[in-house]
Enzyme design. Structure first.
Site: not given
Length: 380
Positions: A60, A63, A120, A222
């Site tokens: 993730s 992202k 997320s 993140k």
């Protein structure tokens, strides 16, 4: 745009030999991360690295690239914060972490951003991808193209979420560069990464970034996790005038990720400092000018010269000037005339350009004659 081909061995990221430490200016440093990088935001000095160029599944953390494209479109006016985007069946059905958008609904961009950043949400990523590029595959091609444009040389995207794919790869180095670009280019949106929770569809979810609660000054970015990648994190923290960016991947548990992120960031702030060698307008040296309207030209840095040094080695810094003299007139202000070379035990070798601090015009023909004759006698 074409997808960049996957490199040989771009499948499962090979783990380093057991016990391989990270390298730092202070010597080897133990970390259980498979890949790791800690850099100073202002100077780009590398404080710690371990397999930082290894192409790895970013999960993730990829992202961040999805949101870089969204932020860029907002800045250019091609998206609006209150613009409503439709939720397809594909987005609604998407597994993994979710914002819990509902099929057939319209969701504002402002909420979708928080769905991606705080929650997320894989579903929110697909809503963005389909709205911007028509399909997630085309959006992935856009991500790869934009990554190249901003200097991410080892990133290849196959989706908007970081969902496992053998050709979806990034490096710690690229993630650190991307984090710096988000902080620099979009400060008005970067603030969202510091939000601790977000509620959508009556479901409240906490920000998974452990540094926000554990590390003073932490304000982004993140987390990531898949079975192949392990637990990863791209984080940043600012204390006073210093900001650090940290990226790591391959941690065995969520708890290990939290503890290691705190340990590495605290170590970076404690063991290193930023030293101002001189301010932008400080005159470092006066250099003789040949056949100029003034006899010397000041050498300046042109910007504040800041270097990141281990605190324990600060007194071992060595600096020397390198330039050719005399300089031939005319000289233009801002023209590079030399370098400041920085070195020393435990100090990264640096070359910092030095610039002319003023214009110096060439003497006219009549005033030049005595100057030329004078140089003959000086040479004899």
């Amino acid at each position: 745009p074409q997808q960049a081909p996957a490199r040989p061995g771009a499948g499962r990221a090979p783990a380093p030999p057991p016990g391989t430490p990270a390298s730092t200016p202070l010597g080897p440093f133990e970390t259980i991360a498979r890949q790791a990088l800690v850099v100073d935001f202002d100077t780009d000095a590398v404080l710690l690295e371990k397999n930082a160029e290894e192409r790895m599944p970013p999960s993730s953390m990829s992202k961040l690239m999805t949101m870089y494209v969204v932020f860029d479109m907002l800045k250019k006016g091609r998206l609006q914060p209150d613009q409503q985007l439709p939720v397809s069946e594909r987005a609604w059905r998407m597994g993994g972490s979710k914002m819990f958008v509902q099929i057939g609904n319209q969701v504002p961009v402002d909420a979708l951003m928080r769905g991606v950043i705080v929650q997320s949400g894989n579903d929110a990523c697909i809503v963005f991808a389909e709205a911007i590029s028509g399909s997630e595959q085309q959006f992935a091609e856009l991500l790869t193209q934009e990554a190249r444009r901003i200097g991410l040389t080892d990133s290849n995207f196959r989706n908007s979420t970081g969902w496992p794919d053998p050709e979806h790869r990034m490096t710690c180095r690229d993630l650190a560069r991307l984090a710096k670009r988000i902080i620099t280019d979009f400060p008005e949106y970067y603030r969202i990464y510091n939000e601790r929770s977000f509620t959508w569809n009556n479901i409240s979810q906490e920000n998974r970034n452990p540094t926000l609660a554990r590390v003073p000054g932490a304000d982004g970015l993140k987390t990531g996790h898949t079975e192949e990648a392990g637990y990863g994190l791209t984080a940043s923290a600012k204390r006073g005038d210093r900001r650090l960016i940290m990226v790591f991947n391959g941690l065995p548990t969520m708890r290990a990720r939290a503890e290691e992120s705190e340990r590495l960031l605290e170590w970076g702030f404690r063991e290193f400092e930023n030293v101002v060698l001189f301010k932008a307008a400080d005159v470092v040296e006066e250099v003789p000018v040949h056949l100029g309207t003034r006899r010397t030209v000041p050498l300046v840095g042109g910007k504040d010269m800041i270097v990141t040094l281990p605190r324990s080695w600060r007194n071992r810094l060595q600096a020397r000037l390198q330039y050719e003299a005399p300089v031939q007139a005319p000289v233009l202000k801002g023209q590079e005339l030399g370098k400041l070379l920085v070195s020393g035990q435990g100090v990264p070798n640096l070359q910092l350009p030095l610039l002319a601090g003023a214009d110096v015009e060439r003497l006219g023909l009549i005033p030049r004659i005595p100057a030329v004759i004078g140089s003959w006698f000086a040479g004899s």
